[in-house]
Design an enzyme around this catalytic site. Structure first.
Site, PDB file in Angstrom:
ATOM      1  N   ASP A  13       0.833  -1.213   0.000  1.00  0.00           N
ATOM      2  CA  ASP A  13       0.000   0.000   0.000  1.00  0.00           C
ATOM      3  C   ASP A  13       0.866   1.262   0.000  1.00  0.00           C
ATOM      4  O   ASP A  13       0.550   2.233   0.671  1.00  0.00           O
ATOM      5  CB  ASP A  13      -0.959  -0.014   1.198  1.00  0.00           C
ATOM      6  CG  ASP A  13      -2.166   0.903   0.980  1.00  0.00           C
ATOM      7  OD1 ASP A  13      -2.460   1.254  -0.191  1.00  0.00           O
ATOM      8  OD2 ASP A  13      -2.816   1.274   1.978  1.00  0.00           O
ATOM      9  N   LYS A  15       1.840   4.626  -1.210  1.00  0.00           N
ATOM     10  CA  LYS A  15       1.145   5.728  -1.884  1.00  0.00           C
ATOM     11  C   LYS A  15       1.512   7.004  -1.145  1.00  0.00           C
ATOM     12  O   LYS A  15       2.052   6.954  -0.021  1.00  0.00           O
ATOM     13  CB  LYS A  15      -0.366   5.505  -1.874  1.00  0.00           C
ATOM     14  CG  LYS A  15      -0.971   5.414  -0.473  1.00  0.00           C
ATOM     15  CD  LYS A  15      -2.445   5.091  -0.524  1.00  0.00           C
ATOM     16  CE  LYS A  15      -3.026   4.986   0.888  1.00  0.00           C
ATOM     17  NZ  LYS A  15      -4.431   4.644   0.867  1.00  0.00           N
ATOM     18  N   ASN A  18       0.872   7.472   2.563  1.00  0.00           N
ATOM     19  CA  ASN A  18       1.604   6.623   3.501  1.00  0.00           C
ATOM     20  C   ASN A  18       3.087   6.961   3.585  1.00  0.00           C
ATOM     21  O   ASN A  18       3.852   6.205   4.174  1.00  0.00           O
ATOM     22  CB  ASN A  18       1.408   5.147   3.152  1.00  0.00           C
ATOM     23  CG  ASN A  18       0.010   4.676   3.492  1.00  0.00           C
ATOM     24  OD1 ASN A  18      -0.680   5.291   4.288  1.00  0.00           O
ATOM     25  ND2 ASN A  18      -0.411   3.590   2.872  1.00  0.00           N
TER      26      ASN A  18
END
Length: 177
Positions: A13, A15, A18
């Site tokens: 995840d 991105k 983050n």
């Protein structure tokens, strides 16, 4: 990310939301809640607007370090364009975009960075850069040459201005090539 990969973890995840910057310039990758060991992708996990094709699951689909390399490319895509690569109005369009994985970047994006995004976001995992560290090295190489590119652009702009001023001062004289 390279550290996590060396220890057998895939984030899944990566991105912009983050990636956090600390007060002294340190970079943190957060939200490791769906991190996993490399292996079969049973169902979509992560954020679809950035997803690699193998994250959709299906026969033979497996997540690996190169899945995170794809996500790094998708993150760079958003940094360069202001939007996620697979943000589409419908789920079907989003899935088609993820499956095709053919990012198109606008012309103001330096060709070196556009090529890096395309290498990271290749639809076939084995055709991507091999590691997060390889992405880091490519970004460092781009940054090292950035000053030279800026000087070149500035020199060309000054040359064009000088040529224009010269033509304006002596309109009947042909420019020497």
């Amino acid at each position: 990310l390279h550290f996590a990969h060396a220890r057998g973890l895939v984030h899944r995840d990566v991105k912009p939301d983050n990636v956090m910057l600390g007060g002294f310039g340190e970079v943190y990758l957060v939200d490791w809640g769906i991190a996993t060991a490399p292996g079969p992708a049973r169902s979509l996990a992560g954020t679809p607007a950035y997803a690699a094709p193998e994250m959709l699951g299906g026969e033979g689909a497996a997540v690996s370090e190169r899945t995170d390399v794809y996500l790094l490319g998708a993150t760079l895509f958003e940094v360069l364009t202001g939007r996620p690569p697979h943000l589409k109005p419908t789920t079907a369009e989003m899935v088609a975009s993820i499956t095709a994985s053919q990012p198109t970047l606008p012309s103001p994006v330096p060709s070196e960075l556009a090529e890096l995004v395309r290498q990271c976001m290749h639809a076939t995992a084995s055709s991507r850069l091999a590691s997060a560290d390889a992405v880091r090295l490519a970004l460092e190489a781009f940054t090292a040459h950035q000053g030279s590119r800026e000087l070149t652009h500035e020199a060309v702009a000054r040359l064009r201005a000088l040529e224009a001023a010269s033509r304006a001062a002596a309109p009947d004289v042909e420019a020497v090539a």
